[in-house]
Design an enzyme around this catalytic site. Structure first.
Site, PDB file in Angstrom:
ATOM      1  N   ASN A 178       0.398 -10.674  -4.612  1.00 14.22           N
ATOM      2  CA  ASN A 178      -0.630 -10.436  -3.610  1.00 14.22           C
ATOM      3  C   ASN A 178      -1.333 -11.748  -3.312  1.00 14.22           C
ATOM      4  O   ASN A 178      -1.951 -12.342  -4.200  1.00 14.22           O
ATOM      5  CB  ASN A 178      -1.639  -9.393  -4.088  1.00 14.22           C
ATOM      6  CG  ASN A 178      -1.072  -7.991  -3.969  1.00 14.22           C
ATOM      7  OD1 ASN A 178      -0.707  -7.568  -2.882  1.00 14.22           O
ATOM      8  ND2 ASN A 178      -0.986  -7.289  -5.084  1.00 14.22           N
ATOM      9  N   GLU A 207       5.698  -7.998  -7.237  1.00 11.64           N
ATOM     10  CA  GLU A 207       5.304  -8.667  -6.002  1.00 11.64           C
ATOM     11  C   GLU A 207       4.145  -9.606  -6.300  1.00 11.64           C
ATOM     12  O   GLU A 207       3.586  -9.603  -7.393  1.00 11.64           O
ATOM     13  CB  GLU A 207       4.888  -7.660  -4.931  1.00 11.64           C
ATOM     14  CG  GLU A 207       3.659  -6.837  -5.289  1.00 11.64           C
ATOM     15  CD  GLU A 207       3.280  -5.854  -4.192  1.00 11.64           C
ATOM     16  OE1 GLU A 207       3.890  -5.896  -3.106  1.00 11.64           O
ATOM     17  OE2 GLU A 207       2.382  -5.044  -4.429  1.00 11.64           O
ATOM     18  N   GLY A 265       0.792  -1.223   0.000  1.00  9.97           N
ATOM     19  CA  GLY A 265       0.000   0.000   0.000  1.00  9.97           C
ATOM     20  C   GLY A 265       0.826   1.274   0.000  1.00  9.97           C
ATOM     21  O   GLY A 265       0.321   2.337   0.362  1.00  9.97           O
ATOM     22  N   GLU A 282       2.205  -9.419  -9.807  1.00 13.31           N
ATOM     23  CA  GLU A 282       2.299  -8.068 -10.358  1.00 13.31           C
ATOM     24  C   GLU A 282       3.664  -7.837 -11.011  1.00 13.31           C
ATOM     25  O   GLU A 282       4.695  -8.271 -10.495  1.00 13.31           O
ATOM     26  CB  GLU A 282       2.049  -7.047  -9.251  1.00 13.31           C
ATOM     27  CG  GLU A 282       0.724  -7.289  -8.530  1.00 13.31           C
ATOM     28  CD  GLU A 282       0.254  -6.096  -7.725  1.00 13.31           C
ATOM     29  OE1 GLU A 282       0.985  -5.089  -7.663  1.00 13.31           O
ATOM     30  OE2 GLU A 282      -0.860  -6.176  -7.169  1.00 13.31           O
ATOM     31  N   ARG A 309      -4.055 -12.877  -1.956  1.00 11.38           N
ATOM     32  CA  ARG A 309      -5.456 -12.699  -1.551  1.00 11.38           C
ATOM     33  C   ARG A 309      -6.279 -12.354  -2.780  1.00 11.38           C
ATOM     34  O   ARG A 309      -5.730 -12.161  -3.870  1.00 11.38           O
ATOM     35  CB  ARG A 309      -5.571 -11.555  -0.538  1.00 11.38           C
ATOM     36  CG  ARG A 309      -4.939 -10.245  -1.046  1.00 11.38           C
ATOM     37  CD  ARG A 309      -5.177  -9.088  -0.128  1.00 11.38           C
ATOM     38  NE  ARG A 309      -4.347  -7.944  -0.447  1.00 11.38           N
ATOM     39  CZ  ARG A 309      -4.550  -7.089  -1.430  1.00 11.38           C
ATOM     40  NH1 ARG A 309      -5.570  -7.264  -2.246  1.00 11.38           N
ATOM     41  NH2 ARG A 309      -3.742  -6.059  -1.627  1.00 11.38           N
TER      42      ARG A 309
END
Length: 447
Positions: free
Chosen positions: A290, A288, A164, A275, A292
């Site tokens: 993620n 990276e 984030g 990503e 989820r």
């Protein structure tokens, strides 16, 4: 199949998961804070349990209270949604120790991919390109300066446990690196309890391209195409679309194969997202993973017709994927605009308060995922996302025109929203042409 699932989240994603469960014949349990007592996910779940006051630390991040809610309702599984506890390996471990299925990847997979430096090393061994940078965490400011001299400025300082945009700094000089290292370290320690940092060379004018993956415990792993998330501000995505206007079929296949390789290298099981950064020279680098479901997962659902939340649930029961890579078809074009309770004219400051009037757009090719309603009180405690507005068309131009029409129809009164900003973005020649990069919005706001 599970008979009952608890949703350890709130807002639109909790409502989204409840709907998927009900279509699978699964009863649902909502947990909620006192600030969310009148939220729609509480109203539409089969059962609801209050887990504390408004602050997240006393409710949605309070693991003992969530586990207690699962136990008193005889829940078999917990879906974490996104945010909050969704990427906390400790929470997945606790669920397992309590005999509750965690609908998501294993704690080990979350740990390995959640540590950004470890993830870089893992995908390197899978022959996936990574951005030039440090080999693992950087122990001191002096070591950071030495590495920066080797790979050249500008440099991105990143938190090993980051996300984030927190614990992240872009620096252009050694003096900036020295100051940014200390600031990023303190921010990472405060946000994640982990002050370790690593360095990556800043890729100039790159696009942010992510691939949706599904993997089961039987060794099957596939990707469902890409989403272009390059229109973002302060590392927070604003608009996402699929397919990306920057990719052709050959590059899409290369990046998709790399995403699957990353997934297998991590022994990953569940839905997830890999990503990448794509350079203007059409070279791509792993960024990276993620671990989820993503906020923007409906974009992929619209172009593939695959319900990702249902697939997550089926995978968690131990079922093998019933689709192969050859079964995946991308049909048309989809775009998502995130509608937040923020004031774009005042640096996007959050705008909690009561929604006094609401009209949600509709029509062919339109999807709105939202938990708001007229007289709903937007609480100040949580993320400002109000709705995800999505349009689907036979091609990108039709999806864009449909989105313009829907933004004009979308009425939210009582609080400021980002609707006017999205309307402005969609008028820009660069956006219409698909010619933008991750710094585009920042440059626009600075002019």
């Amino acid at each position: 199949m599970f008979s009952k699932v608890l949703i350890a989240n709130r807002g639109e994603i909790a409502l989204r998961i409840i709907r998927a469960c009900h279509e699978l014949g699964i009863k649902t349990v909502a947990v909620y804070s006192e600030a969310d007592r009148d939220s729609l996910h509480v109203r539409f779940a089969d059962e609801a349990v209050c887990i504390g006051p408004g602050p997240s630390s006393e409710s949605y991040l309070n693991v003992p209270r969530i586990i207690s809610a699962a136990e008193v309702t005889d829940t078999e599984a917990i879906h974490p949604g996104y945010g909050f506890l969704a990427e906390q390996p400790h929470f997945a471990e606790i669920c397992k120790s309590c005999g509750i299925t965690f609908i998501g990847p294993s704690a080990e997979a979350m740990q390995s991919m959640g540590d950004k430096a470890m993830a870089r090393d893992m995908v390197k061994h899978a022959n996936v390109p990574t951005i030039p940078g440090s080999d693992g965490p950087v122990a001191t400011r002096e070591e950071a300066i030495r590495i920066a001299r080797e790979i050249g400025f500008p440099i991105m300082i990143k938190a090993c446990s980051g996300g984030g945009g927190r614990g992240m700094r872009l620096v252009h000089t050694e003096a900036g690196l020295s100051k940014g290292y200390s600031t990023a370290k303190a921010e990472a320690e405060a946000a994640f309890g982990d002050g370790r940092l690593y360095l990556e060379k800043q890729v100039q004018r790159a696009r942010h391209i992510e691939f949706q993956i599904l993997a089961d415990e039987h060794g099957n792993a596939i990707h469902l195409g890409e989403r272009d998330c390059s229109l973002q501000r302060r590392h927070q995505k604003l608009i996402e679309e699929s397919p990306s206007p920057a990719l052709d079929d050959e590059l899409r296949q290369k990046m998709g194969d790399a995403a699957v390789a990353c997934t297998k290298a991590a022994n990953y099981v569940s839905a997830g997202t890999v990503e990448f950064l794509l350079t203007p020279e059409r070279e791509f680098y792993f960024l990276e993973m993620n671990t989820r479901i993503q906020v923007e997962h409906p974009v992929t659902e619209l172009v593939t017709g695959i319900d990702l939340v249902k697939e997550q649930i089926r995978i968690a029961t131990g079922e093998p994927l019933d689709i192969t890579q050859d079964d995946v078809r991308i049909e048309g074009h989809a775009i998502e605009c995130r509608i937040n309770a923020e004031d774009p004219d005042h640096d996007f400051r959050p705008c909690p308060g009561k929604i006094t009037a609401l009209h949600i757009p509709g029509g062919p090719g339109v999807r709105v995922d939202s938990h708001i309603y007229a007289e709903y009180m937007v609480p100040p405690n949580y993320d400002s996302l109000l709705a995800k507005l999505l349009t689907h068309g036979k091609d990108r131009e039709e999806a864009l025109r449909r989105m313009e029409r829907c933004l004009n129809e979308f009425v939210v009164e009582g609080v400021h929203t980002t609707i006017p900003f999205h309307q402005r973005l969609l008028t820009l020649q660069e956006v219409r042409a698909g010619d933008f990069h991750i710094g585009f919005v920042t440059e626009l706001l600075e002019t």
